[in-house]
Design a protein around this motif. Sequence first.
Motif, PDB file in Angstrom:
ATOM      1  N   GLU A  26       8.192  12.583   5.153  1.00 52.32           N
ATOM      2  CA  GLU A  26       9.037  11.939   4.144  1.00 52.32           C
ATOM      3  C   GLU A  26       8.313  10.800   3.437  1.00 52.32           C
ATOM      4  N   CYS A  27       7.164  10.391   3.966  1.00 56.59           N
ATOM      5  CA  CYS A  27       6.374   9.362   3.283  1.00 56.59           C
ATOM      6  C   CYS A  27       5.673  10.010   2.086  1.00 56.59           C
ATOM      7  N   PRO A  28       5.830   9.439   0.905  1.00 61.50           N
ATOM      8  CA  PRO A  28       5.232  10.051  -0.292  1.00 61.50           C
ATOM      9  C   PRO A  28       3.703  10.166  -0.217  1.00 61.50           C
ATOM     10  N   LEU A  29       3.066   9.365   0.647  1.00 63.79           N
ATOM     11  CA  LEU A  29       1.596   9.401   0.715  1.00 63.79           C
ATOM     12  C   LEU A  29       1.078  10.415   1.728  1.00 63.79           C
ATOM     13  N   PHE A  30       1.967  10.954   2.554  1.00 63.17           N
ATOM     14  CA  PHE A  30       1.534  11.842   3.638  1.00 63.17           C
ATOM     15  C   PHE A  30       0.782  13.061   3.102  1.00 63.17           C
ATOM     16  N   ALA A  31      -0.438  13.259   3.621  1.00 65.00           N
ATOM     17  CA  ALA A  31      -1.294  14.416   3.279  1.00 65.00           C
ATOM     18  C   ALA A  31      -1.720  14.414   1.808  1.00 65.00           C
ATOM     19  N   ALA A  77      -2.445  10.851  -0.548  1.00 66.72           N
ATOM     20  CA  ALA A  77      -3.398   9.733  -0.465  1.00 66.72           C
ATOM     21  C   ALA A  77      -3.766   9.418   0.980  1.00 66.72           C
ATOM     22  N   CYS A  78      -2.856   9.706   1.913  1.00 71.02           N
ATOM     23  CA  CYS A  78      -3.071   9.320   3.314  1.00 71.02           C
ATOM     24  C   CYS A  78      -3.364  10.531   4.197  1.00 71.02           C
ATOM     25  N   ARG A  79      -4.554  10.533   4.746  1.00 74.79           N
ATOM     26  CA  ARG A  79      -4.990  11.631   5.619  1.00 74.79           C
ATOM     27  C   ARG A  79      -5.832  11.018   6.743  1.00 74.79           C
ATOM     28  N   PRO A 133      -7.086   7.081   6.110  1.00 73.40           N
ATOM     29  CA  PRO A 133      -5.763   6.616   6.549  1.00 73.40           C
ATOM     30  C   PRO A 133      -5.312   5.382   5.777  1.00 73.40           C
ATOM     31  N   ILE A 134      -4.044   5.395   5.382  1.00 70.27           N
ATOM     32  CA  ILE A 134      -3.480   4.219   4.706  1.00 70.27           C
ATOM     33  C   ILE A 134      -2.801   3.312   5.732  1.00 70.27           C
ATOM     34  N   GLY A 135      -2.308   3.907   6.797  1.00 68.38           N
ATOM     35  CA  GLY A 135      -1.617   3.113   7.817  1.00 68.38           C
ATOM     36  C   GLY A 135      -2.013   3.547   9.212  1.00 68.38           C
ATOM     37  N   PRO A 136      -1.661   2.734  10.222  1.00 73.24           N
ATOM     38  CA  PRO A 136      -2.073   3.019  11.597  1.00 73.24           C
ATOM     39  C   PRO A 136      -1.522   4.336  12.146  1.00 73.24           C
ATOM     40  N   CYS A 137      -0.345   4.751  11.666  1.00 68.51           N
ATOM     41  CA  CYS A 137       0.233   5.991  12.202  1.00 68.51           C
ATOM     42  C   CYS A 137      -0.605   7.213  11.824  1.00 68.51           C
ATOM     43  N   MET A 138      -1.474   7.070  10.822  1.00 74.85           N
ATOM     44  CA  MET A 138      -2.384   8.170  10.475  1.00 74.85           C
ATOM     45  C   MET A 138      -3.743   7.993  11.159  1.00 74.85           C
ATOM     46  N   VAL A 139      -4.007   6.780  11.658  1.00 78.66           N
ATOM     47  CA  VAL A 139      -5.295   6.525  12.325  1.00 78.66           C
ATOM     48  C   VAL A 139      -5.244   6.994  13.770  1.00 78.66           C
ATOM     49  N   ARG A 155       0.827  -1.220   0.000  1.00 84.40           N
ATOM     50  CA  ARG A 155       0.000   0.000   0.000  1.00 84.40           C
ATOM     51  C   ARG A 155       0.856   1.264   0.000  1.00 84.40           C
ATOM     52  N   GLY A 156       2.161   1.078   0.020  1.00 85.37           N
ATOM     53  CA  GLY A 156       3.078   2.233  -0.004  1.00 85.37           C
ATOM     54  C   GLY A 156       3.206   2.891   1.352  1.00 85.37           C
ATOM     55  N   CYS A 157       2.745   2.215   2.396  1.00 81.19           N
ATOM     56  CA  CYS A 157       2.776   2.804   3.741  1.00 81.19           C
ATOM     57  C   CYS A 157       4.154   2.587   4.368  1.00 81.19           C
ATOM     58  N   ARG A 158       4.701   3.619   4.991  1.00 75.69           N
ATOM     59  CA  ARG A 158       6.043   3.531   5.570  1.00 75.69           C
ATOM     60  C   ARG A 158       5.992   3.548   7.103  1.00 75.69           C
ATOM     61  N   CYS A 159       4.845   3.092   7.655  1.00 77.49           N
ATOM     62  CA  CYS A 159       4.696   3.142   9.120  1.00 77.49           C
ATOM     63  C   CYS A 159       5.838   2.435   9.858  1.00 77.49           C
ATOM     64  N   GLY A 160       6.331   1.332   9.296  1.00 75.76           N
ATOM     65  CA  GLY A 160       7.420   0.611   9.955  1.00 75.76           C
ATOM     66  C   GLY A 160       8.615   1.514  10.189  1.00 75.76           C
ATOM     67  N   GLU A 161       8.962   2.276   9.146  1.00 75.82           N
ATOM     68  CA  GLU A 161      10.118   3.181   9.273  1.00 75.82           C
ATOM     69  C   GLU A 161       9.815   4.342  10.218  1.00 75.82           C
ATOM     70  N   VAL A 162       8.566   4.813  10.152  1.00 77.33           N
ATOM     71  CA  VAL A 162       8.170   5.899  11.069  1.00 77.33           C
ATOM     72  C   VAL A 162       8.274   5.400  12.516  1.00 77.33           C
ATOM     73  N   LEU A 163       7.815   4.172  12.753  1.00 73.20           N
ATOM     74  CA  LEU A 163       7.829   3.627  14.119  1.00 73.20           C
ATOM     75  C   LEU A 163       9.250   3.362  14.617  1.00 73.20           C
ATOM     76  N   SER A 182       2.446   9.209  14.812  1.00 68.67           N
ATOM     77  CA  SER A 182       3.209  10.388  14.364  1.00 68.67           C
ATOM     78  C   SER A 182       2.564  11.073  13.170  1.00 68.67           C
ATOM     79  N   CYS A 183       2.059  10.297  12.233  1.00 67.37           N
ATOM     80  CA  CYS A 183       1.504  10.896  11.007  1.00 67.37           C
ATOM     81  C   CYS A 183       0.229  11.674  11.338  1.00 67.37           C
ATOM     82  N   ASN A 184      -0.615  11.106  12.178  1.00 67.23           N
ATOM     83  CA  ASN A 184      -1.842  11.797  12.578  1.00 67.23           C
ATOM     84  C   ASN A 184      -1.511  13.080  13.324  1.00 67.23           C
TER      85      ASN A 184
HETATM   86  S1  SF4 Z   1       0.323   6.264   7.865  1.00 67.95           S
HETATM   87 FE1  SF4 Z   1       0.194   7.286   5.896  1.00 67.95          FE
HETATM   88  S2  SF4 Z   1       1.650   8.979   5.966  1.00 67.95           S
HETATM   89 FE2  SF4 Z   1       2.116   7.567   7.639  1.00 67.95          FE
HETATM   90  S3  SF4 Z   1       3.662   6.219   6.827  1.00 67.95           S
HETATM   91 FE3  SF4 Z   1       1.704   5.176   6.484  1.00 67.95          FE
HETATM   92  S4  SF4 Z   1       1.046   5.857   4.439  1.00 67.95           S
HETATM   93 FE4  SF4 Z   1       2.693   7.219   5.092  1.00 67.95          FE
END
Ligand code: SF4
Length: 374
Positions: A337-342, A344-346, A350-356, A321-329, A361-363
């Motif tokens: 730095e995630c290409p989906l931030f703001a 596709a992912c809002r 949300p594409i990943g848990p860090c936005m949920v 899904r292109g989610c980089r939550c692992g690296e964020v965590l 961090s993303c949220n």
């Molecule tokens: S939650 Fe969204 S912005 Fe955060 S790493 Fe995953 S895809 Fe990227």
Amino acid sequence: MYHNQGQTDEILNRFRFRDRDIADTIVNRLSASDLDLVFMHVCGTHQDTLVRYGIDTLLQGCSVEIRQGPGCPVCVTTPMEIVEGIRLAREGITVASFGDMVRVPSPDGSLLDARSDGHDVRIVYSVADAVRAAKVSGRDVVFMAVGFETTAPGTAIEILNGPPENFSILNCHRYVPPAVYALLRMGEIRLDGLIEPGHVSTVIGVRPYEPITRAFDLPQVVAGFEPLDLLMAVYMLVKQVERGEARVENEYVRSVRYEGNLKALGLLDRVFRPEDREWRGFGMIPNSGMALRKEFKAYDARERYDHLLEGLEAESDDEARGCRCGEVLRGVMYPRECPLFARACRPDNPIGPCMVSAEGSCNIEFTHRNIRLS
Ligand code: SF4
């Protein structure tokens, strides 16, 4: 509006720990240091304070960078654990969980999707709510027990109280210190110090961090959640580095005792024992999971419904899904730095848990930085 004395004290305390002049004094002293330092905290609430109050912006002239580690319990819950909950809901069992948790996507959708499909998924605020639901409904109720040492004592109390037979837990509780070890062993980024979570530390105390400092020669400070707590923790870490020291210090003395909360620790010890557990973004971390002790296995949903969960497999689909939550965590990537931030992912998609999660961090980045959508 009238406040009682306790509320008034709390409000005054909050102002005391948000004093701008004191903050500026600390920042001025920090800016006198020419060390280039990277610290990490392991707590979603610290990240919230850091961004909401602009502490990271204040620190920009100080050559101190603060990264977030695996401090969001919802974010580190694995796709497999979510898929287990969804399978149980689809098999006619009532699954109760926290509001953030039900929205996290998995290879099989989310628990909220399962609810939209007509299955009984309930949002609860505590394990006690889930026990009540089991008593009132008479249905089989599984509580998705997510959280660190802070929330696990609540689960332990309910288990010790003897919940009804139709109640069980899908156990996703985790210990924080083993994850800190794992992160440091991975060594992906240089770290000069750690800010340890105040609320987890009110339970476990200061002692469990000492072997980490000995093993990695790394300064640590246990910190509270007000802006000045965080700034003070940074200052204490900088001072340790300047003096060439590596110790565990407690900035949050108003809540954290060296030995922790012995009653809560006793509850955890009576009900749980350590076992290896997977963490999103980390893989298996030895002794990081809280397994129910054998005398409480009757409340273990994985044992009770093993016939329903048989053959279940769920590889992480974050990458697909292109989610980089692992690296964020793991603190190796910032949300922006995630290409989906703001894009596709809002928070509303949300594409990943860090936005949920409100502790993700993303949220936090999206919510408090006035992000413009693109
Ligand atoms: S939650 Fe969204 S912005 Fe955060 S790493 Fe995953 S895809 Fe990227």
